[in-house]
Design a protein around this motif. Sequence first.
Motif, PDB file in Angstrom:
ATOM      1  N   ILE A 195      -2.546  -0.772 -10.404  1.00 20.48           N
ATOM      2  CA  ILE A 195      -1.758  -1.953 -10.036  1.00 20.48           C
ATOM      3  C   ILE A 195      -2.364  -3.202 -10.653  1.00 20.48           C
ATOM      4  O   ILE A 195      -1.642  -4.062 -11.188  1.00 20.48           O
ATOM      5  CB  ILE A 195      -1.685  -2.111  -8.498  1.00 20.48           C
ATOM      6  N   ARG A 218       2.445   1.861  -3.340  1.00 20.95           N
ATOM      7  CA  ARG A 218       1.461   2.391  -4.296  1.00 20.95           C
ATOM      8  C   ARG A 218       1.264   3.896  -4.085  1.00 20.95           C
ATOM      9  O   ARG A 218       1.218   4.671  -5.043  1.00 20.95           O
ATOM     10  CB  ARG A 218       0.127   1.647  -4.136  1.00 20.95           C
ATOM     11  N   PHE A 242       7.305  -0.456  -8.903  1.00 18.63           N
ATOM     12  CA  PHE A 242       7.527   0.567  -7.886  1.00 18.63           C
ATOM     13  C   PHE A 242       8.968   1.089  -7.868  1.00 18.63           C
ATOM     14  O   PHE A 242       9.257   2.089  -7.208  1.00 18.63           O
ATOM     15  CB  PHE A 242       7.183   0.018  -6.500  1.00 18.63           C
ATOM     16  N   LYS A 295       0.834  -1.209   0.000  1.00 20.29           N
ATOM     17  CA  LYS A 295       0.000   0.000   0.000  1.00 20.29           C
ATOM     18  C   LYS A 295       0.871   1.262   0.000  1.00 20.29           C
ATOM     19  O   LYS A 295       0.616   2.206  -0.757  1.00 20.29           O
ATOM     20  CB  LYS A 295      -0.915   0.002   1.228  1.00 20.29           C
ATOM     21  N   GLN A 324      -5.361   1.475  -7.013  1.00 18.85           N
ATOM     22  CA  GLN A 324      -5.428   0.011  -6.997  1.00 18.85           C
ATOM     23  C   GLN A 324      -5.720  -0.530  -8.393  1.00 18.85           C
ATOM     24  O   GLN A 324      -5.197  -1.587  -8.773  1.00 18.85           O
ATOM     25  CB  GLN A 324      -6.496  -0.455  -6.007  1.00 18.85           C
TER      26      GLN A 324
END
Length: 348
Positions: free
Chosen positions: A23, A13, A56, A10, A20
């Motif tokens: 992702i 992100r 990421f 989380k 979400q």
Amino acid sequence: MENIIANRIKNARILKCLSQQNIADELGITKQMVSKYEKGEAVPTSSRFLKLSKLFGLKMDYFFSSFQIELGEINFRKKSTFSIRKQNSLKEEIKIRLENYIWIEETLSIDYSFKNIIENIKINSLDDIQKTVLKLRNDWNIGIDPIHNIIQLLEDKEIKVIELYNVDEKFDGLATYVNNKYPVIVVNGDFPVERKRFTLLHELGHLLLNLPDCETKEEEVFCNKFASEFLFPADIVIKEFGGKRRNITFPELINAQKKYGISIRAIIYRLVDTGILSKNKHISFYKRLNLNPSLKREVDNSRFETPEKSNRFEQLVYRALSQENISISKASSLLNERIANLKEISLL
């Protein structure tokens, strides 16, 4: 472990300002599955962890690290247009940098006990800033001499400095405490050196000054005064430029900029603040800049030659590596450097 992984996914992100659904699209799964990952109800497969790591831009060990810090209050009051999403992303980047910083210190059994030596001096007006800065400079054994490296000074005084690059240009800097113990100043590393130095000291003011209850705008004025006085003390301004004057030559301003690492705009402000120039001269100075773009560019040139760079964290990692406190793969992760490059360095 599931909760640790969930929080890390989380936070990563948020770091990248992704939703979400973003992702889910990247991994080829449903948004509901991403939600389960973030709630600890499911754990990604190895292949999906690799995709998350690449997406990421984070090493795999990030998702499994249980070492976490608690940031103190962070207030992005300077730039009202700095969006909440960008603020939260920046907080996560700061947390990652500081988690690594505190972790390597603890690995090396380094423990500091920072003392704010001016915390008991109550600031009631701008006039109180000058004597407070003078006390701090004297207690830090720097007198009123020019300071050639602000970052080195702060780190020598047990204040952690984090430089962030490629961040939103609306971000100047911030100051906070980590785990209610470690003072930290974060600054935009892309700034010209004079602006970076001023920002560092402005944030030092937020960190150390015992200010009265006041509006945000007034607090910023206090901290600007602190930074100006710290960089270019009033007694030195008078020594460099003499008493009250009608005019100042450009070469005088450039010489002061090079010597004290303060921008020409800030020098003009100091000349007005100390009574050497009148407020009308201040107004006419900015009118000239607005009418003459080439003069504005010349005034805004960076001329201070000493670089302001923080390398303490890097030094600590190399120290831990040479003492075999950490593995070469961990050093690679902390420094975001290829293992092959570190192997070459470790042979020296």
